[in-house]
Design a protein around this motif. Structure first.
Motif, mmCIF file in Angstrom:
data_model
loop_
_atom_site.group_PDB
_atom_site.id
_atom_site.type_symbol
_atom_site.label_atom_id
_atom_site.label_comp_id
_atom_site.label_asym_id
_atom_site.label_seq_id
_atom_site.Cartn_x
_atom_site.Cartn_y
_atom_site.Cartn_z
ATOM 1 N N ALA A 295 -23.207 57.981 22.216
ATOM 2 C CA ALA A 295 -22.055 57.290 22.797
ATOM 3 C C ALA A 295 -22.192 55.775 22.755
ATOM 4 C CB ALA A 295 -21.858 57.741 24.242
ATOM 5 N N GLY A 296 -23.403 55.292 22.420
ATOM 6 C CA GLY A 296 -23.631 53.856 22.368
ATOM 7 C C GLY A 296 -23.710 53.208 23.733
ATOM 8 N N VAL A 297 -24.178 53.984 24.727
ATOM 9 C CA VAL A 297 -24.282 53.452 26.086
ATOM 10 C C VAL A 297 -25.710 53.660 26.601
ATOM 11 C CG1 VAL A 297 -21.861 53.912 26.582
ATOM 12 C CG2 VAL A 297 -23.573 55.642 27.143
ATOM 13 N N HIS A 298 -25.984 53.070 27.751
ATOM 14 C CA HIS A 298 -27.278 53.253 28.396
ATOM 15 C C HIS A 298 -27.061 53.638 29.853
ATOM 16 C CE1 HIS A 298 -29.433 51.745 24.972
ATOM 17 N NE2 HIS A 298 -28.685 50.647 24.950
ATOM 18 N N ALA A 299 -28.033 54.335 30.401
ATOM 19 C CA ALA A 299 -27.971 54.708 31.811
ATOM 20 C C ALA A 299 -28.089 53.467 32.683
ATOM 21 C CB ALA A 299 -29.088 55.698 32.137
ATOM 22 N N ALA A 300 -27.702 53.628 33.947
ATOM 23 C CA ALA A 300 -27.861 52.525 34.887
ATOM 24 C C ALA A 300 -29.328 52.133 34.972
ATOM 25 C CB ALA A 300 -27.348 52.943 36.262
ATOM 26 N N SER A 301 -29.587 50.840 35.065
ATOM 27 C CA SER A 301 -30.960 50.355 35.126
ATOM 28 C C SER A 301 -31.559 50.616 36.503
ATOM 29 C CB SER A 301 -31.008 48.860 34.807
ATOM 30 O OG SER A 301 -30.218 48.147 35.745
ATOM 31 N N GLU A 302 -32.814 50.276 36.651
ATOM 32 C CA GLU A 302 -33.511 50.448 37.922
ATOM 33 C C GLU A 302 -32.750 49.767 39.054
ATOM 34 O OE1 GLU A 302 -37.838 49.184 39.835
ATOM 35 O OE2 GLU A 302 -36.865 47.957 38.302
ATOM 36 N N SER A 303 -32.687 50.452 40.193
ATOM 37 C CA SER A 303 -32.042 49.881 41.371
ATOM 38 C C SER A 303 -33.117 49.555 42.407
ATOM 39 C CB SER A 303 -31.038 50.882 41.966
ATOM 40 O OG SER A 303 -30.490 50.382 43.168
ATOM 41 N N ALA A 304 -33.497 48.281 42.458
ATOM 42 C CA ALA A 304 -34.523 47.842 43.410
ATOM 43 C C ALA A 304 -34.033 46.654 44.222
ATOM 44 C CB ALA A 304 -35.807 47.490 42.665
ATOM 45 N N TYR A 305 -32.711 46.587 44.387
ATOM 46 C CA TYR A 305 -32.111 45.412 45.022
ATOM 47 C C TYR A 305 -32.521 45.258 46.487
ATOM 48 C CZ TYR A 305 -29.014 48.554 47.525
ATOM 49 O OH TYR A 305 -28.528 49.546 48.356
ATOM 50 N N LEU B 229 -36.773 55.436 44.507
ATOM 51 C CA LEU B 229 -35.394 55.815 44.203
ATOM 52 C C LEU B 229 -34.545 55.913 45.459
ATOM 53 C CD1 LEU B 229 -36.023 58.581 41.518
ATOM 54 C CD2 LEU B 229 -35.060 56.319 41.127
ATOM 55 N N ALA B 230 -35.091 56.498 46.517
ATOM 56 C CA ALA B 230 -34.305 56.730 47.727
ATOM 57 C C ALA B 230 -33.927 55.435 48.433
ATOM 58 C CB ALA B 230 -35.079 57.636 48.679
ATOM 59 N N PHE B 231 -34.831 54.439 48.382
ATOM 60 C CA PHE B 231 -34.627 53.238 49.191
ATOM 61 C C PHE B 231 -34.431 51.966 48.361
ATOM 62 C CE2 PHE B 231 -37.415 56.099 51.758
ATOM 63 C CZ PHE B 231 -36.407 56.535 52.609
ATOM 64 N N HIS B 232 -34.222 52.128 47.035
ATOM 65 C CA HIS B 232 -33.915 50.989 46.167
ATOM 66 C C HIS B 232 -34.949 49.878 46.336
ATOM 67 C CE1 HIS B 232 -30.047 52.985 45.537
ATOM 68 N NE2 HIS B 232 -30.001 53.134 46.839
ATOM 69 N N THR B 233 -36.201 50.279 46.323
ATOM 70 C CA THR B 233 -37.316 49.371 46.567
ATOM 71 C C THR B 233 -38.484 49.801 45.686
ATOM 72 O OG1 THR B 233 -36.678 48.920 48.850
ATOM 73 C CG2 THR B 233 -39.012 48.650 48.317
#
Length: 441
Positions: free
Chosen positions: A330-340, A214-218
């Motif tokens: 609300a018909g929404v979803h959380a942000a997906s995984e951030s591993a960019y 989570l901290a390093f998007h990896t």
């Protein structure tokens, strides 16, 4: 209010039972926060007929068919508190691919194969929340993946295993050895009957992988984490730390690094270390957890609280349940995984650290010069040296002395090679202790 959000609960042990109790006790408040009531559609357990005391739940909700429960059309959210890799992985992948959001406390699965779960969530358009997988009730993962998303995190240092922190705190307070402190932790319920996962660092390594991801998007797995436990920490080590104005903690350290060519990497490690009493983590005692985050814009942040136990973990589970239920309505979803970022994982040998080394040596002229020569050949600079009697050496080998050496910062590979070379010196009776020193002493 809209129609109920219905939950499938997988597991009804210590955490699962507290989830059921909190759902019952706080039903009105939870419904008001979500905008819809929460209902338990079913609870998957190993044995339906087991006595569960006064648990406020209809016995008819229990089932031994978790997959059948997950596949039911009236189930909207799956809450997993069983743990382990399989069959939990298959259950959660099934739920996520079917578009059913998942709340899990399963650190082992997330650390070993979180990628599969994230991919399944993206495929099914579902939420995957796992706040309870690290540090119990402490709000930690959501700040890392949401609140600090606009910042750059450079380092995360934490005490993320309550059992080992209790043991080391007891050793520090009483002077007891590891075995005695472990016995006390077991008697008080802080340690499992088989404490291996805790005292050998496996539990902390899994959590460290999640934090680093989570901290390093990896994507970081438990296999990427250098792991050492606390079983070799002695009462003498604790006393030596005190003499230096330090205490010993089992630390999770995840750090970003940039080399001379501008290439970034991340290193993740779990091991016991001396930290100065002035460090914010030094005062974290008993079975508490704390995580120290260093970010470029936000600066230094500290998260502290109870990191384990049924009620604290259930609190984190329900926080995630509220979030995914709100998203559903609300018909929404959380942000997906951030591993960019996809940073390379740096080997332990490249980590910059310091060593505290205790040696039993022959008490004769030239010893210090010979020892210092070994450090020089490995390009490791000595910060301090303390010499004193060793309390007697092996019979027939003459009198011994103790040398306690603290190094300056150097690559871990060079420090480890220095220790190996010291063990080969004829004048060194034994290397009695090696501990890393962290925290800017």
């Amino acid at each position: 209010m809209t129609s109920p959000v219905r939950l499938a609960l997988l597991g009804c042990g210590t955490v699962g039972s507290d989830v059921v109790r909190l759902l019952h006790e706080q039903s009105a408040d939870l419904a008001a926060r979500i905008g819809a009531p929460l209902e338990i559609a079913g609870i998957a357990v190993r044995r339906v007929g087991r006595d569960r005391g006064d648990l406020p739940v209809d016995p008819a909700l229990f089932t031994t068919d978790p997959l059948g429960l997950i596949k039911r059309d009236d189930v909207h959210v799956v809450v997993e508190v069983v743990g382990g890799i399989e069959p939990a992985r298959g259950w959660l992948v099934e739920a996520l691919r079917a578009g059913k959001s998942v709340v899990t406390a399963n650190k082992a699965l997330l650390a070993e194969d979180g990628a599969t779960l994230h991919d399944a969530a993206a495929e099914g358009g579902a939420d995957l929340y796992y706040e309870a997988s690290v540090a119990g009730a402490i709000p930690l993962l959501r700040p890392l993946r949401e609140s600090l998303h606009g910042d750059r995190i450079n380092r995360v240092t934490g005490i993320i295993n309550g059992t080992t922190n209790f043991i080391l705190s007891a050793m520090d307070a009483t002077g007891a050895g590891f075995a005695e402190a472990l016995e006390e932790a077991t008697a008080l319920g802080y340690a499992e009957a088989d404490p291996t996962a805790d005292v050998e660092g496996f539990d902390a390594a899994a959590k460290a992988a999640i934090l680093a991801s989570l901290a390093f998007h990896t994507r970081v797995t438990a296999a990427d984490v250098h792991r050492e436990g606390i079983t070799e920490v002695t009462a003498a080590d604790v006393a030596s730390a005190k003499a230096m104005g330090c205490t010993i903690k089992l630390l999770c350290i995840a750090a970003r690094n940039t080399d001379a060519a501008g290439r970034e990497s991340v290193g993740v490690r779990v091991h016991p270390a001396m930290i100065p009493l002035t460090h914010p983590l030094a005062s974290v005692g008993d079975a508490f957890n704390a995580v120290f985050v260093e970010a470029e814009a936000a600066g230094q942040l500290m998260f502290y609280g109870r990191g384990a136990g049924g009620a604290p973990t259930a609190s984190a589970v329900l926080g995630d349940v509220v979030a995914v239920a709100r998203n559903r309505i609300a018909g929404v979803h959380a942000a997906s995984e951030s591993a960019y970022a996809d940073l390379a994982v740096r080997p332990m040998g490249e980590a910059l650290t310091r060593y505290h080394i205790s040696l039993d040596v022959a008490d004769r002229p030239g010893v210090l010069e010979a020892v210092a020569g070994v450090f020089a050949r490995h390009e490791v600079s000595i910060a301090t040296v303390r010499q004193g009697p060793a309390g007697g050496g092996p019979a027939g080998r003459g009198s011994d002395a103790e040398l306690v050496i603290v190094t300056h910062v150097a690559p871990d590979a060079a420090l480890a090679a220095t220790v190996r070379a010291l063990r080969g010196l004829e004048i060194v009776r034994s290397v009695t202790s090696v501990l890393r020193v962290e925290g800017g002493l």
